[in-house]
Motif scaffolding. Structure first.
Motif, PDB file in Angstrom:
ATOM      1  N   ALA A  61       0.813  -1.219   0.000  1.00  0.00           N
ATOM      2  CA  ALA A  61       0.000   0.000   0.000  1.00  0.00           C
ATOM      3  C   ALA A  61       0.844   1.265   0.000  1.00  0.00           C
ATOM      4  O   ALA A  61       0.321   2.359  -0.065  1.00  0.00           O
ATOM      5  N   GLY A  65      -0.788   5.903   3.129  1.00  0.00           N
ATOM      6  CA  GLY A  65      -1.860   5.668   4.094  1.00  0.00           C
ATOM      7  C   GLY A  65      -1.635   6.327   5.428  1.00  0.00           C
ATOM      8  O   GLY A  65      -2.391   6.102   6.376  1.00  0.00           O
ATOM      9  N   TYR A  66      -0.593   7.175   5.538  1.00  0.00           N
ATOM     10  CA  TYR A  66      -0.290   7.859   6.784  1.00  0.00           C
ATOM     11  C   TYR A  66      -0.387   9.365   6.535  1.00  0.00           C
ATOM     12  O   TYR A  66       0.411   9.927   5.787  1.00  0.00           O
ATOM     13  N   VAL A 190      -2.925   6.757  10.865  1.00  0.00           N
ATOM     14  CA  VAL A 190      -3.262   5.795   9.813  1.00  0.00           C
ATOM     15  C   VAL A 190      -4.641   6.153   9.256  1.00  0.00           C
ATOM     16  O   VAL A 190      -5.590   6.363  10.018  1.00  0.00           O
ATOM     17  N   SER A 193      -8.866   4.197   5.197  1.00  0.00           N
ATOM     18  CA  SER A 193      -8.726   3.218   4.118  1.00  0.00           C
ATOM     19  C   SER A 193      -7.586   2.245   4.402  1.00  0.00           C
ATOM     20  O   SER A 193      -7.681   1.049   4.121  1.00  0.00           O
ATOM     21  N   LYS A 194      -6.508   2.754   4.996  1.00  0.00           N
ATOM     22  CA  LYS A 194      -5.390   1.859   5.306  1.00  0.00           C
ATOM     23  C   LYS A 194      -5.731   0.963   6.493  1.00  0.00           C
ATOM     24  O   LYS A 194      -5.270  -0.189   6.559  1.00  0.00           O
ATOM     25  N   LYS A 197      -7.267  -1.865   5.061  1.00  0.00           N
ATOM     26  CA  LYS A 197      -6.282  -2.728   4.406  1.00  0.00           C
ATOM     27  C   LYS A 197      -5.541  -3.600   5.417  1.00  0.00           C
ATOM     28  O   LYS A 197      -5.184  -4.744   5.121  1.00  0.00           O
ATOM     29  N   GLU A 229       7.592  -2.020   5.520  1.00  0.00           N
ATOM     30  CA  GLU A 229       7.422  -0.991   4.492  1.00  0.00           C
ATOM     31  C   GLU A 229       8.640  -0.072   4.383  1.00  0.00           C
ATOM     32  O   GLU A 229       9.005   0.351   3.281  1.00  0.00           O
TER      33      GLU A 229
END
Length: 307
Positions: A61, A65-66, A190, A193-194, A197, A229
């Motif tokens: 991702a 997402g942050y 966060v 949407s993440k 995920k 990540e």
């Protein structure tokens, strides 16, 4: 004749009772002869199923997402070598502090302190991953966690209803105020949407729907994924293997957190959460099983204990 029938009836009843007692005793002996590891296997088989296809977390991702809590900063942290320091009591007495501080990036969780524990956990912090449930404990000690000249990045995670921008609740206000006050601190949350995920990832890796199985993802789950990540190589300090609490004889009592010597026992916490079916629980052991599989894919090693 009537007496014989009565005697036979009593004998039959005694035989039934004897057989029942024998069966119960046999089952009891068999159950107790199994090691704790066998008990561990029993609930492991119920709860964990390996994904048929691995999720590539390097492409999973990204870091979009942050979102920054305050301002317009972006999460740019990237490290070739990371030390992920858990909150486990297993880090005590290791003398690993200097080694941890030597890592390019040091990742910590929630409100785990360094002051007073430097010899074992080091003093350097590059990133801290904080659950919504730990926000208040963090802001209560600003001199240790927030007010610093060379501040780390902080990623807050939690339900959008508690820490999201639209929530406007107590936790959101605390996080936003801290970000505005301590401008040297780079704070992120966060995104919703993440968060979804992360749930999807848990399902793909375990075959279990987080909500249907009444599970809460742990800070360890979020931290491990974030570390993958941003890091090329990860050394994890203090995390026990999945089967640790199922060993026979049982491991000695260890406080769940190294900074709370009178806190709950580590294995009791793990096993209670893993087996819990009423209310939401962390599935610590299931998560560690996933971590052990990820270790082979993303250059992760575990020390103190080594596995």
């Amino acid at each position: 004749m009537g007496l014989r029938l009565v005697d036979k009836g009593h004998n039959s009843k005694r035989m039934v009772v004897f057989v029942a007692i024998f069966l119960i005793t046999t089952l009891f002996i068999l159950y107790n002869s199994n090691s704790a590891n066998d008990s561990y296997e029993a609930f492991k088989m119920v709860g964990y199923k390996s994904a048929t296809k691995n999720t590539d977390l390097k492409k999973w991702a990204g870091k979009d997402g942050y979102i920054p809590v305050f301002g317009n900063k972006s999460l740019t942290l990237h490290c070739s070598q990371c030390a992920l320091v858990t909150s486990s009591s297993h880090v005590l007495g290791t003398g690993a502090g200097a080694e941890i501080d030597h890592a390019e990036c040091v990742i910590r969780m929630n409100d785990a302190p360094t002051a007073g524990f430097e010899a074992d956990v080091g003093n350097k912090t590059s990133l801290r991953v904080v659950a919504h449930s730990s926000v208040i404990r963090l802001v209560r000690k600003p001199q240790e966690f927030l007010n610093c000249s060379d501040c780390p990045s902080v990623i807050f995670w939690g339900p959008p209803t508690k820490i999201g921008r639209d929530a406007k609740g107590t936790l959101y206000r605390l996080i936003h105020r801290a970000a505005m006050t301590y401008t040297n601190l780079t704070t992120f949350a966060v995104t919703p949407s993440k968060m979804r995920k992360f749930d999807t990832l848990f399902y793909k890796e375990t075959g279990r729907d987080r909500q249907k199985s009444q599970s809460w993802l742990s800070t360890g789950w979020f931290t491990m994924v974030i570390a993958i990540e941003i890091c090329d190589n990860i050394k994890v300090y203090g995390m026990v293997p999945p089967n640790y609490c199922g060993r026979h004889p049982q491991p000695k009592r260890m406080p769940y957190h190294y900074y709370k010597p009178r806190g709950p026992d580590e294995c009791v916490t793990y096993l209670t959460n893993e087996r819990g079916r009423r209310g939401n629980h962390h599935r610590f052991i299931t998560e560690k099983q996933v971590f052990s599989r990820w270790a082979k894919l993303y250059n992760i090693s575990f020390v103190h204990p080594t596995w």
